[in-house]
Scaffold this motif. Structure first.
Motif, mmCIF file in Angstrom:
data_model
loop_
_atom_site.group_PDB
_atom_site.id
_atom_site.type_symbol
_atom_site.label_atom_id
_atom_site.label_comp_id
_atom_site.label_asym_id
_atom_site.label_seq_id
_atom_site.Cartn_x
_atom_site.Cartn_y
_atom_site.Cartn_z
ATOM 1 N N GLN A 31 0.813 -1.214 0.000
ATOM 2 C CA GLN A 31 0.000 0.000 0.000
ATOM 3 C C GLN A 31 0.849 1.268 0.000
ATOM 4 O O GLN A 31 0.388 2.304 -0.442
ATOM 5 N N ASP A 33 2.999 2.092 -1.848
ATOM 6 C CA ASP A 33 3.449 2.358 -3.208
ATOM 7 C C ASP A 33 4.931 2.071 -3.361
ATOM 8 O O ASP A 33 5.671 2.810 -3.979
ATOM 9 N N ILE A 52 -1.135 -7.031 -14.142
ATOM 10 C CA ILE A 52 -1.173 -6.567 -12.750
ATOM 11 C C ILE A 52 -2.207 -7.427 -12.042
ATOM 12 O O ILE A 52 -3.314 -7.613 -12.539
ATOM 13 N N LYS A 54 -4.124 -7.205 -8.535
ATOM 14 C CA LYS A 54 -4.373 -6.361 -7.359
ATOM 15 C C LYS A 54 -5.251 -7.138 -6.395
ATOM 16 O O LYS A 54 -6.234 -7.759 -6.805
ATOM 17 N N PHE A 56 -7.572 -6.809 -3.036
ATOM 18 C CA PHE A 56 -8.297 -5.886 -2.176
ATOM 19 C C PHE A 56 -8.917 -6.628 -1.009
ATOM 20 O O PHE A 56 -9.351 -7.774 -1.154
ATOM 21 N N LEU A 61 -6.974 -1.561 -1.313
ATOM 22 C CA LEU A 61 -5.894 -2.287 -1.958
ATOM 23 C C LEU A 61 -4.855 -2.691 -0.928
ATOM 24 O O LEU A 61 -4.311 -1.861 -0.217
ATOM 25 N N SER A 64 -0.115 -5.731 -4.615
ATOM 26 C CA SER A 64 -0.223 -6.023 -6.039
ATOM 27 C C SER A 64 1.004 -6.797 -6.492
ATOM 28 O O SER A 64 2.030 -6.838 -5.802
ATOM 29 N N TYR A 84 -9.682 -10.344 -6.000
ATOM 30 C CA TYR A 84 -8.498 -10.445 -6.844
ATOM 31 C C TYR A 84 -8.852 -9.906 -8.225
ATOM 32 O O TYR A 84 -9.807 -10.376 -8.846
ATOM 33 N N LEU A 99 -1.189 1.068 -12.431
ATOM 34 C CA LEU A 99 -1.220 0.768 -11.001
ATOM 35 C C LEU A 99 -1.364 2.035 -10.170
ATOM 36 O O LEU A 99 -2.049 2.043 -9.165
ATOM 37 N N PHE A 102 -4.678 3.161 -8.654
ATOM 38 C CA PHE A 102 -5.296 2.377 -7.597
ATOM 39 C C PHE A 102 -4.731 2.682 -6.215
ATOM 40 O O PHE A 102 -5.190 2.157 -5.227
#
Length: 104
Positions: A31, A33, A52, A54, A56, A61, A64, A84, A99, A102
Motif C-alpha cells: 500500500q 506504493d 497486474i 491487485k 483488495f 488495496l 499487487s 483479486y 497501477l 489504484f
C-alpha cells in the motif's frame, strides 16, 4: 523529400514494429506504493502481455503483483473476503502506469 529519407523509412518502420513489449516486474508491492520484492523489467515473449494482479480487502488495496504474463486474461474473483483483480495491457510499462491510479 530527400531520397535517403525515403529509403530509410521502411527500415525505421520495421524496427519500431518489432520493438519488444517491456513490463515492470514487482512480486510484492504494498500500500505504501513501494516494491518490496522482485522489482525490475521483463521483456514479453510470444503470447505475453503486461499483467497486474491487485488484491483488495474491504475495498482497500492490500498489495499487487506485476509481471509479463502468458495468455493473460482480464479476471475478477472473490475468495476468503478478498477480491483479486487481474488486468492485462500491451504497451511499454503499462502495468506500472495503470497501477498508480489504484493507490490514490
Amino acid at each position: 523529400m530527400d531520397k535517403h529519407f525515403l529509403l530509410l523509412l521502411p527500415v525505421v518502420c520495421c524496427i519500431v514494429a518489432v520493438t519488444p513489449l517491456r513490463c515492470i516486474t514487482c512480486h510484492l508491492r504494498t500500500q505504501t506504493d513501494r516494491c518490496r520484492r522482485g522489482f525490475g523489467v521483463c521483456v514479453a515473449e510470444k503470447h505475453e502481455t503486461c499483467m497486474i494482479l491487485k488484491i483488495f480487502q474491504d475495498n482497500i488495496l492490500q498489495l499487487s503483483y506485476m509481471v509479463c504474463q502468458r495468455f493473460c486474461r482480464e479476471l475478477t474473483y472473490k475468495l476468503n473476503d478478498r477480491t483479486y483483480v487481474h488486468t492485462c495491457c500491451n504497451y511499454n510499462y503499462c502495468n506500472f502506469k495503470n497501477l498508480k491510479y489504484f493507490f490514490s
